[in-house]
Design a protein around this motif. Structure first.
Motif, PDB file in Angstrom:
ATOM      1  N   SER A   1     -50.131 -58.753  -7.643  1.00  0.00           N
ATOM      2  CA  SER A   1     -49.445 -58.534  -9.212  1.00  0.00           C
ATOM      3  C   SER A   1     -48.120 -59.474  -8.869  1.00  0.00           C
ATOM      4  O   SER A   1     -47.493 -59.152  -8.456  1.00  0.00           O
ATOM      5  N   PHE A   2     -47.816 -60.249 -10.313  1.00  0.00           N
ATOM      6  CA  PHE A   2     -47.335 -61.392 -10.559  1.00  0.00           C
ATOM      7  C   PHE A   2     -46.517 -61.240 -11.471  1.00  0.00           C
ATOM      8  O   PHE A   2     -47.212 -60.606 -12.493  1.00  0.00           O
ATOM      9  N   LYS A   3     -44.670 -61.203 -11.599  1.00  0.00           N
ATOM     10  CA  LYS A   3     -44.672 -60.874 -13.203  1.00  0.00           C
ATOM     11  C   LYS A   3     -42.757 -61.695 -13.127  1.00  0.00           C
ATOM     12  O   LYS A   3     -42.339 -61.954 -11.919  1.00  0.00           O
ATOM     13  N   ARG A   4     -43.019 -62.924 -13.817  1.00  0.00           N
ATOM     14  CA  ARG A   4     -41.581 -63.668 -13.937  1.00  0.00           C
ATOM     15  C   ARG A   4     -40.735 -63.252 -14.995  1.00  0.00           C
ATOM     16  O   ARG A   4     -41.416 -63.026 -15.985  1.00  0.00           O
ATOM     17  N   ILE A   5     -39.136 -63.052 -14.936  1.00  0.00           N
ATOM     18  CA  ILE A   5     -37.953 -62.995 -15.862  1.00  0.00           C
ATOM     19  C   ILE A   5     -37.329 -64.101 -15.348  1.00  0.00           C
ATOM     20  O   ILE A   5     -36.432 -64.714 -14.824  1.00  0.00           O
ATOM     21  N   GLN A   6     -37.518 -64.420 -16.941  1.00  0.00           N
ATOM     22  CA  GLN A   6     -36.079 -65.641 -17.037  1.00  0.00           C
ATOM     23  C   GLN A   6     -35.021 -65.110 -17.553  1.00  0.00           C
ATOM     24  O   GLN A   6     -34.911 -64.350 -18.570  1.00  0.00           O
ATOM     25  N   PHE A   7     -34.172 -64.852 -17.031  1.00  0.00           N
ATOM     26  CA  PHE A   7     -32.997 -64.406 -17.092  1.00  0.00           C
ATOM     27  C   PHE A   7     -31.723 -64.892 -17.870  1.00  0.00           C
ATOM     28  O   PHE A   7     -31.883 -66.918 -17.561  1.00  0.00           O
ATOM     29  N   THR A   8     -30.965 -64.546 -19.133  1.00  0.00           N
ATOM     30  CA  THR A   8     -30.426 -65.393 -19.984  1.00  0.00           C
ATOM     31  C   THR A   8     -29.235 -64.411 -20.182  1.00  0.00           C
ATOM     32  O   THR A   8     -29.296 -62.747 -19.950  1.00  0.00           O
ATOM     33  N   PRO A   9     -28.561 -64.971 -20.576  1.00  0.00           N
ATOM     34  CA  PRO A   9     -26.673 -64.224 -21.401  1.00  0.00           C
ATOM     35  C   PRO A   9     -27.083 -62.857 -22.008  1.00  0.00           C
ATOM     36  O   PRO A   9     -26.351 -61.802 -21.754  1.00  0.00           O
ATOM     37  N   ASP A  10     -27.817 -62.742 -22.475  1.00  0.00           N
ATOM     38  CA  ASP A  10     -28.018 -61.436 -23.483  1.00  0.00           C
ATOM     39  C   ASP A  10     -29.147 -60.774 -23.632  1.00  0.00           C
ATOM     40  O   ASP A  10     -29.006 -59.568 -24.207  1.00  0.00           O
ATOM     41  N   MET A  11     -29.197 -61.064 -22.330  1.00  0.00           N
ATOM     42  CA  MET A  11     -30.633 -59.709 -21.852  1.00  0.00           C
ATOM     43  C   MET A  11     -29.710 -58.204 -22.073  1.00  0.00           C
ATOM     44  O   MET A  11     -28.186 -59.085 -21.089  1.00  0.00           O
ATOM     45  N   LEU A  12     -30.413 -56.651 -21.020  1.00  0.00           N
ATOM     46  CA  LEU A  12     -29.932 -55.666 -20.913  1.00  0.00           C
ATOM     47  C   LEU A  12     -30.782 -55.243 -19.455  1.00  0.00           C
ATOM     48  O   LEU A  12     -32.043 -55.540 -19.536  1.00  0.00           O
ATOM     49  N   PRO A  13     -30.077 -54.297 -19.335  1.00  0.00           N
ATOM     50  CA  PRO A  13     -31.432 -54.249 -18.750  1.00  0.00           C
ATOM     51  C   PRO A  13     -32.453 -52.667 -18.474  1.00  0.00           C
ATOM     52  O   PRO A  13     -33.285 -53.649 -17.364  1.00  0.00           O
ATOM     53  N   GLY A  14     -32.096 -52.762 -19.910  1.00  0.00           N
ATOM     54  CA  GLY A  14     -34.089 -52.104 -19.516  1.00  0.00           C
ATOM     55  C   GLY A  14     -34.489 -53.089 -20.103  1.00  0.00           C
ATOM     56  O   GLY A  14     -36.423 -53.106 -19.988  1.00  0.00           O
ATOM     57  N   ASP A  15     -34.614 -54.845 -20.100  1.00  0.00           N
ATOM     58  CA  ASP A  15     -35.515 -55.322 -20.032  1.00  0.00           C
ATOM     59  C   ASP A  15     -36.287 -55.810 -18.993  1.00  0.00           C
ATOM     60  O   ASP A  15     -37.453 -56.557 -18.693  1.00  0.00           O
ATOM     61  N   ILE A  16     -35.187 -55.709 -17.967  1.00  0.00           N
ATOM     62  CA  ILE A  16     -35.974 -55.585 -16.632  1.00  0.00           C
ATOM     63  C   ILE A  16     -36.625 -54.445 -15.802  1.00  0.00           C
ATOM     64  O   ILE A  16     -37.936 -54.566 -15.622  1.00  0.00           O
ATOM     65  N   THR A  17     -36.076 -53.301 -16.324  1.00  0.00           N
ATOM     66  CA  THR A  17     -36.414 -52.509 -15.517  1.00  0.00           C
ATOM     67  C   THR A  17     -37.720 -51.365 -16.247  1.00  0.00           C
ATOM     68  O   THR A  17     -38.310 -50.314 -15.943  1.00  0.00           O
TER      69      THR A  17
ATOM     70  N   ALA B   1     -27.713 -64.318 -15.907  1.00  0.00           N
ATOM     71  CA  ALA B   1     -27.554 -63.060 -16.589  1.00  0.00           C
ATOM     72  C   ALA B   1     -26.035 -62.298 -16.212  1.00  0.00           C
ATOM     73  O   ALA B   1     -25.325 -62.465 -15.452  1.00  0.00           O
ATOM     74  N   THR B   2     -25.545 -61.733 -16.633  1.00  0.00           N
ATOM     75  CA  THR B   2     -23.904 -60.286 -16.438  1.00  0.00           C
ATOM     76  C   THR B   2     -24.757 -59.527 -15.747  1.00  0.00           C
ATOM     77  O   THR B   2     -25.563 -59.015 -15.359  1.00  0.00           O
ATOM     78  N   PRO B   3     -23.403 -59.573 -15.094  1.00  0.00           N
ATOM     79  CA  PRO B   3     -23.228 -58.629 -13.920  1.00  0.00           C
ATOM     80  C   PRO B   3     -23.750 -57.190 -13.838  1.00  0.00           C
ATOM     81  O   PRO B   3     -24.884 -56.574 -13.495  1.00  0.00           O
ATOM     82  N   LYS B   4     -23.801 -56.777 -15.482  1.00  0.00           N
ATOM     83  CA  LYS B   4     -24.050 -55.511 -15.680  1.00  0.00           C
ATOM     84  C   LYS B   4     -25.942 -55.494 -15.491  1.00  0.00           C
ATOM     85  O   LYS B   4     -26.773 -55.147 -14.667  1.00  0.00           O
ATOM     86  N   VAL B   5     -26.571 -56.675 -16.197  1.00  0.00           N
ATOM     87  CA  VAL B   5     -28.454 -57.002 -15.807  1.00  0.00           C
ATOM     88  C   VAL B   5     -27.964 -57.583 -14.510  1.00  0.00           C
ATOM     89  O   VAL B   5     -29.619 -57.129 -14.365  1.00  0.00           O
ATOM     90  N   GLN B   6     -28.045 -58.415 -13.799  1.00  0.00           N
ATOM     91  CA  GLN B   6     -27.928 -57.923 -12.176  1.00  0.00           C
ATOM     92  C   GLN B   6     -27.960 -57.094 -10.900  1.00  0.00           C
ATOM     93  O   GLN B   6     -28.909 -56.453 -10.793  1.00  0.00           O
ATOM     94  N   SER B   7     -27.064 -56.108 -12.009  1.00  0.00           N
ATOM     95  CA  SER B   7     -26.916 -54.584 -10.742  1.00  0.00           C
ATOM     96  C   SER B   7     -27.978 -53.707 -11.059  1.00  0.00           C
ATOM     97  O   SER B   7     -28.238 -53.535  -9.957  1.00  0.00           O
ATOM     98  N   ALA B   8     -29.122 -53.704 -12.360  1.00  0.00           N
ATOM     99  CA  ALA B   8     -30.125 -53.795 -12.357  1.00  0.00           C
ATOM    100  C   ALA B   8     -31.262 -53.261 -11.535  1.00  0.00           C
ATOM    101  O   ALA B   8     -32.535 -52.628 -11.180  1.00  0.00           O
ATOM    102  N   LEU B   9     -31.005 -54.731 -10.612  1.00  0.00           N
ATOM    103  CA  LEU B   9     -32.254 -55.260  -9.028  1.00  0.00           C
ATOM    104  C   LEU B   9     -31.621 -54.177  -8.325  1.00  0.00           C
ATOM    105  O   LEU B   9     -32.036 -54.607  -7.249  1.00  0.00           O
ATOM    106  N   LEU B  10     -30.733 -53.910  -8.109  1.00  0.00           N
ATOM    107  CA  LEU B  10     -29.739 -53.271  -6.829  1.00  0.00           C
ATOM    108  C   LEU B  10     -30.808 -51.720  -6.435  1.00  0.00           C
ATOM    109  O   LEU B  10     -31.247 -52.231  -4.940  1.00  0.00           O
ATOM    110  N   GLU B  11     -31.046 -51.499  -7.210  1.00  0.00           N
ATOM    111  CA  GLU B  11     -31.889 -49.757  -6.482  1.00  0.00           C
ATOM    112  C   GLU B  11     -32.944 -50.885  -6.209  1.00  0.00           C
ATOM    113  O   GLU B  11     -34.136 -50.026  -4.888  1.00  0.00           O
ATOM    114  N   CYS B  12     -33.825 -51.065  -7.370  1.00  0.00           N
ATOM    115  CA  CYS B  12     -35.245 -51.260  -6.460  1.00  0.00           C
ATOM    116  C   CYS B  12     -35.393 -52.542  -5.615  1.00  0.00           C
ATOM    117  O   CYS B  12     -36.236 -52.223  -5.590  1.00  0.00           O
TER     118      CYS B  12
END
Length: 327
Positions: free
Chosen positions: A76-92, A124-135
């Motif tokens: 299964s494959f998903k593509r996420i286009q990171f942008t400055p206005d993203m929120l962590p919930g947009d990823i998780t 993306a902002t550091p807050k959004v980048q950090s949403a990937l740390l745990e996963c």
């Protein structure tokens, strides 16, 4: 007799794993022209069960390499286009209230896939980048106090533009350390660029790119990598490289044990890709820069003005190699 049977099964397993890994390299090479060594490094990261960071200027094929790798695996494959206005919930993903059932339910985000392409992650902002740390490290995400496991296998293929470009946010050291390997593609030579133009005359080659292996086989491939033999002297060589970075005058922060383990595991994968069931010091030397350089933090007060890649290269050139004459 039983020992002979086990050896025979291992031989068949290594042979299959080598053919599968080589098949992935050949498959991706149909899309990414003239970059065989970079493709091999990307496949090594995938074989070792780690995550890949592709860093280069726009337009050289970063996203296409990630897409070609994903298509080569029937996952299964998903593509996420990171942008400055993203929120962590947009990823998780988020928890929403279901009026029909009267309960809160989890709506998974695009990160809940076996292969995730994090495109231009440093926009993306550091807050959004950090949403990937745990996963990336724990293979799970936590949303509103509830933990959700990631699918297996799980790989993040991230691309980023150089930090000198406008609209980028440098990845924090803690996230860089979670990428098993970092590579750059660079511009193609004239012959390669001409081939790219001819190959895309009517359509892009990736449109006809099919899978080489599927998810269960990828897990088997990763298990086989762990059976590749590593001599104690090679392990000591890896530890010596990591230890030397921690004492280097130009470095504020050296390689962590996570980095040592990444070099160990990728050396096993590299050996298997080369058709061997044992690791040589040359495997370690070939991977030291792409696996370790992005984990180093330069000391701004140091008189040395050497880059992290050069530092690793110098250490490889000076440290004693196991098995070499004079040891």
């Amino acid at each position: 007799m039983e020992s002979s049977s086990v050896t025979s099964r291992l031989d068949r397993s290594f042979s299959w794993a080598h053919r599968s890994a080589s098949g992935i390299v050949d498959n991706v090479s149909r899309v990414i022209v003239g970059k065989t060594e970079a493709i091999k490094l990307a496949v090594v990261a995938m074989m070792s069960g780690g995550h890949l960071l592709i860093e280069d200027a726009p337009g050289v094929g970063k996203t296409m390499l990630a897409r070609a790798l994903a298509r080569s695996l029937e996952c299964s494959f998903k593509r996420i286009q990171f942008t400055p206005d993203m929120l962590p919930g947009d990823i998780t993903g988020t928890t929403v209230y279901n009026q029909k059932s009267g309960d809160f339910e989890f709506r998974p985000g695009p990160v809940m896939a076996q292969v995730v392409l994090a495109d231009e992650i440093n926009r993306a902002t550091p807050k959004v980048q950090s949403a990937l740390l745990e996963c990336m490290e724990e293979r799970q995400i936590s949303v509103d106090g509830v933990t959700h496991p990631m699918p297996a296998p799980f790989h993040v293929l991230a691309t980023q533009n150089p930090i000198e470009y406008e609209g980028t946010f440098p990845l924090p050291e803690t996230q860089l350390d979670r990428f098993t390997l970092r590579l750059s593609l660079g511009f193609p030579d004239a012959s390669g660029e001409l081939t790219i133009l001819e190959n895309q005359r009517h359509h892009h080659p990736i449109e006809n790119l099919g899978p080489v292996i599927h998810a269960e086989e990828l897990l088997t491939l990763q298990s086989t990598v762990k059976n590749v033999f590593v001599d104690r002297l090679v392990s000591e060589y890896i530890v010596a490289i990591a230890g030397a970075t921690r004492k280097h005058a130009a470095l504020y922060l050296g390689v962590s044990p996570r980095g040592s383990l990444a070099l160990y595991r990728t050396a096993q994968a590299h050996a298997l890709l080369e058709g061997r069931d044992f690791v040589l010091p040359d495997d370690v030397k070939a991977l030291a820069v792409p696996v370790l350089a992005h984990r180093l933090v330069l000391d701004p007060s140091s008189a040395h003005k050497t880059g992290s890649r050069d530092i690793i290269g110098d250490l490889i050139a000076t440290l004693p190699v196991p098995g070499a004459s004079g040891r």
